[in-house]
Enzyme design. Structure first.
Site, mmCIF file in Angstrom:
data_model
loop_
_atom_site.group_PDB
_atom_site.id
_atom_site.type_symbol
_atom_site.label_atom_id
_atom_site.label_comp_id
_atom_site.label_asym_id
_atom_site.label_seq_id
_atom_site.Cartn_x
_atom_site.Cartn_y
_atom_site.Cartn_z
ATOM 1 N N HIS A 54 2.890 52.484 44.856
ATOM 2 C CA HIS A 54 2.649 51.186 44.253
ATOM 3 C C HIS A 54 1.187 51.011 43.820
ATOM 4 C CE1 HIS A 54 3.358 46.956 43.652
ATOM 5 N NE2 HIS A 54 2.224 46.717 44.283
ATOM 6 N N GLU A 83 8.972 54.374 42.415
ATOM 7 C CA GLU A 83 8.958 53.211 43.268
ATOM 8 C C GLU A 83 10.353 52.587 43.348
ATOM 9 O OE1 GLU A 83 5.147 50.670 42.897
ATOM 10 O OE2 GLU A 83 6.812 49.548 42.139
ATOM 11 N N ASN A 111 1.648 85.393 52.860
ATOM 12 C CA ASN A 111 1.956 86.662 53.471
ATOM 13 C C ASN A 111 2.802 86.491 54.736
ATOM 14 O OD1 ASN A 111 1.212 89.600 53.354
ATOM 15 N ND2 ASN A 111 0.690 89.048 55.447
#
Lengths: 157, 681
Positions: B46, B68, B417
């Site tokens: 918001h 929203e 990794n």
């Protein structure tokens, strides 16, 4: 009037140790400080010519006493004693000298590579000797004078 | 509106909000029913929406607005959180991040977000987001195109606040004549008049589109002004080639009820009444409150960016000041002038505080690097079809900015990794009798003059035989040497440069892709990396980094006239012992410290300070440790605890025994830092 015969000229800072004059290239000199204004912190376990470290505008800078380094008799530091801060490739070091007050141009051909007489100074420290008018200037080989210090004790650990 | 001056702030804050969004979304994924988390995300989205709208970044505002709506629907239990929905929301936040980064790099922050918006709309409508991609998105268009303008909460706040201060807020609909030639010029003229009369807070279509003549023949401007409606209308109508200008007071239609509101909009009460109407005022007020709350939340982490070089300069200048301060103090002590003393004391105190501030400015919590990992791990785990739980410990550990900047990439590498080669697939894990979900732990902590960052996984570990086979194939080790290597040495082979040149190493169950790069980066920082691995049980990558220029806590101790600093991290405690407590064992003086025999190390001897003439009855000792081993350092006296800046002794003095560096004390003098590790065997 300046004679433009020799075009290769080395600008040097000249300083005093005992009764001799030494020269180093101006390019490596960062600044010249009054020793009496500095507080030196001793470092244990290093060669005696390393007097310690100073706070140079926020940088911890090691200080080498050139009289000690060259095995010259010690002298009490006085108002003329200077620290020449030199700027080598990997590090900065301050050199304690009796006095420093001259800048001299040394023509390259005035420099004799094989010094005949250099007194008590080890020849490995000397890059050459120049005779300018009546003054004899000893050019230093800073790389040899200031070989980094490695502590043996630390390596054993 | 000239928004350049707010740009930095906008960028900084947007990033914060996006980060908050991301973090909370990850939380939400774990606890899909926790509505408090949804609220948090909603709040962040918001604020971001309001900010970007104010700054004129329509695409960001648009996308956040849709996000929203979805969050709102979740909040109101209209739709349930599914990973499908979260994927779209994550994707949206990625898109937002891209746009913000684009703005940061000088771009316009524009991005085609239509697909995402459609998907979000679909979710909101309760459909699966995937269907949406194929459908055309007419609904979106109509929502914005309606007769009544839709105000977001920020604009509503502005309007209601202006009204409270006695301004009027009008919607001015300008209709140009069909034969109007230079539409943009008319727009400009209208704007010029309006800007003199008041403040334009919104236009439809956007200013940019108006300037590009991307509109039919009418546009609407929302203005806050002190002038009344007739006056304003008359002024605007003086512009030629204008069909007409309609003016009416601003009416709010909240985004949630935008379709239902059309009827209500017909009954338009005068502005003054609008302000007084309690029913209308209520939502404005709560919005106000919300806005205030979020501003409060900001002020806690409002930031400005400073170039690190400037901080260096500041620091060095400050240290010079400290030296002069010391001089001033001694002069004051000599002169014994009361006024001078007082002033000097004040200056000392203030500059002490100042010093702390400057020093702390350079320190950044490692969190700033770590916080991008949860999302990365989530994504990678999905791509690799693995289940992985990332734990982060010690994110608050502070590091010098220069180090922070460098360690991000190596860590990304290590984490990839670990996920790719370390943690096994769920099936393999179950077969190996491990929980289905793999755990990867990222840990940071200070120790001595170093920061340790560890990455631990409970995966397969390094397969000795295979790594050795590879290494021998690649001539990294010979077969004879290979036999003699310890497991640790074998594990570390994967860091060697030849090892990673293989284009594909997935057949090796160990690790190895590009780790030599990690190693060299860390070593270039003066750090060190080591691996511990147990086959079948997992691996631990340990990165040790120096605090090149960092603040550490030390205990300052005095010996003769010299001051040394002992890192607090090594100290267990300080004590005063009596000579009678000292025992002799094998020519080594020891003391009994809580039932443990601890060797006595006389720092005055080690540092060659010159021994005191007469043996004192009481000795001050600092008990320090290195791992399990303890030692008692004998000193003359304790000065106290202090935060110091670590400085290296430089390259001229390489490895001085028992010293790990130096620091500059408040009086400008250099004090050496004791390396306790070197003193304990």
């Amino acid at each position: 009037m300046t004679t433009e015969v020799e075009n290769k000229v080395m600008k040097t800072i000249v300083f005093q140790l005992l009764d001799k004059e030494y020269a180093i290239e101006v390019d490596v000199v960062q600044s010249i400080e009054k020793l009496l204004l500095m507080t030196i912190t001793r470092i244990p376990g290093v060669p005696s010519y390393v007097k310690g470290v100073i706070n140079l505008r926020g940088m911890v800078t090691p200080i080498v006493d050139l009289r000690n380094r060259f095995d010259l008799p010690e002298m009490e530091y006085n108002d003329n004693t200077r620290i020449i801060i030199v700027n080598l490739e990997n590090f900065d070091v301050g050199l304690i000298v009796d006095d420093a007050n001259d800048v001299i141009d040394i023509p390259a051909n005035a420099l004799e590579s094989q010094p005949e007489v250099v007194g008590s100074v080890e020849s490995e420290f000397v890059a050459g000797v120049a005779k300018i008018e009546k003054r004899l200037l000893v050019m230093l080989n800073l790389d040899n004078v200031l070989r980094p210090i490695r502590n043996v004790n630390a390596d054993e650990n | 509106m000239d928004t350049n001056q707010y740009l930095e702030m906008f960028l900084e804050e947007s990033k914060e909000h996006l980060q908050a969004c991301n973090e909370q979304l990850l939380e939400l994924e774990k606890n899909p029913d926790d509505l408090a988390i949804v609220n948090e995300i909603f709040r962040a989205a918001h604020t971001l929406k309001g900010m970007s709208a104010t700054m004129g970044y329509e695409d960001i505002a648009n996308l956040t607005h849709k996000m929203e709506n979805v969050l709102d629907a979740i909040r109101n239990a209209k739709i349930r959180v599914t990973s499908e929905i979260l994927d779209v929301v994550f994707e949206s936040s990625d898109a937002l991040e891209e746009m913000v980064i684009d703005i940061e790099q000088g771009g316009s922050g524009k991005k085609d977000v239509e697909k995402l918006v459609t998907m979000l709309n679909q979710i909101e409508a309760g459909k699966s987001p995937l269907e949406a991609v194929h459908e055309k998105m007419e609904e979106v268009q109509t929502a914005d195109d309606s007769e009544g303008l839709v105000y977001d909460d920020f604009e509503q706040t502005v309007v209601s606040q202006s009204i409270e201060q006695g301004f009027h807020a009008f919607e001015l609909k300008v209709i140009l004549r069909d034969d109007c030639l230079l539409k943009a010029a008319r727009v400009f003229m209208v704007f010029e008049i309006l800007e003199k009369a008041g403040e334009i807070i919104k236009t439809y279509p956007t200013v940019e589109r108006l300037e590009n003549e991307e509109f039919d023949n009418q546009f609407t401007v929302v203005i806050v002004t002190k002038e009344d409606a007739d006056e304003l209308q008359a002024k605007v109508q003086k512009v030629s080639e204008l069909e007409k200008a309609e003016i009416r007071p601003v009416q709010f239609q909240s985004a949630a009820i935008e379709t239902a509101a059309t009827t209500e909009a017909a009954i338009t009460p005068p502005v003054s009444e609008t302000a007084k109407q309690p029913a209308k005022k209520e939502p404005a007020k709560t919005e106000n409150g919300a806005a205030k709350r979020s501003t409060n939340a900001h002020s806690a982490n409002k930031t400005i960016r400073v170039n690190i070089d400037r901080l260096d300069v500041l620091m060095n200048l400050f240290e010079e000041l400290v030296i002069d301060r010391g001089r001033l103090q001694s002069i004051a002590a000599e002169l014994q002038n009361a006024e001078l003393n007082e002033t000097t004391e004040r200056m000392t105190r203030i500059s002490g505080d100042l010093q702390n501030i400057i020093l702390n400015m350079r320190m950044v919590p490692v969190e700033t690097v770590f916080n991008r990992f949860p999302k990365m791990v989530r994504q990678l785990a999905r791509d690799l079809d693995k289940k992985i739980n990332l734990e982060i410990i010690g994110a608050e550990t502070e590091l010098d900015r220069t180090v922070i900047d460098e360690i991000g990439d190596p860590l990304v590498h290590l984490i990839r990794n670990a996920l790719d080669h370390g943690v096994e697939s769920p099936a393999e894990r179950i077969a190996a009798g491990k929980p289905e979900e793999g755990t990867v732990t990222l840990r940071a902590y200070h120790s001595g003059n170093h920061v340790f960052i560890e990455l631990e996984d409970d995966g397969a570990g390094v397969n000795r035989a295979r790594v050795l086979k590879k290494a021998i194939e690649r001539d990294i080790v010979t077969e004879e040497i290979a036999e003699t290597l310890t497991d640790k040495q074998v594990a570390e082979l994967i860091l060697s440069s030849g090892f990673s040149t293989a284009e594909k190493l997935t057949d090796v169950s160990g690790r190895g892709v590009g780790l030599d790069v990690v190693k060299s980066t860390i070593e270039s920082l003066g750090g060190h990396i080591s691996i511990e691995s147990k086959e079948g049980q997992g691996s631990l990558f340990q990165v040790q980094l120096p605090l090149t220029l960092s603040i550490i806590s030390v205990m300052l101790v005095q010996m003769q006239k010299e001051i040394f600093a002992v890192p607090l991290s090594s100290i267990i405690e300080t004590a005063i012992i009596q000579n009678a407590d000292i025992l002799n064992a094998h020519n080594q003086r020891v003391i009994d410290f809580r039932g443990k025999i601890v060797p006595l190390v006389d720092l005055r001897e080690i540092f060659d300070t010159g021994l005191p003439e007469e043996p004192e009855e009481l000795k001050s000792v600092v008990i320090v440790r290195k791992g399990e081993n303890l030692a008692a350092l004998v000193v003359d006296s304790f000065i106290g605890q202090q935060e110091i800046v670590l400085k290296s002794l430089g390259n001229y003095l390489q490895s001085v025994f028992a010293l790990s560096g130096a620091t500059i004390l408040g009086n400008g003098q250099v004090a050496l830092i004791v390396d306790c590790n070197a003193l304990i065997k």
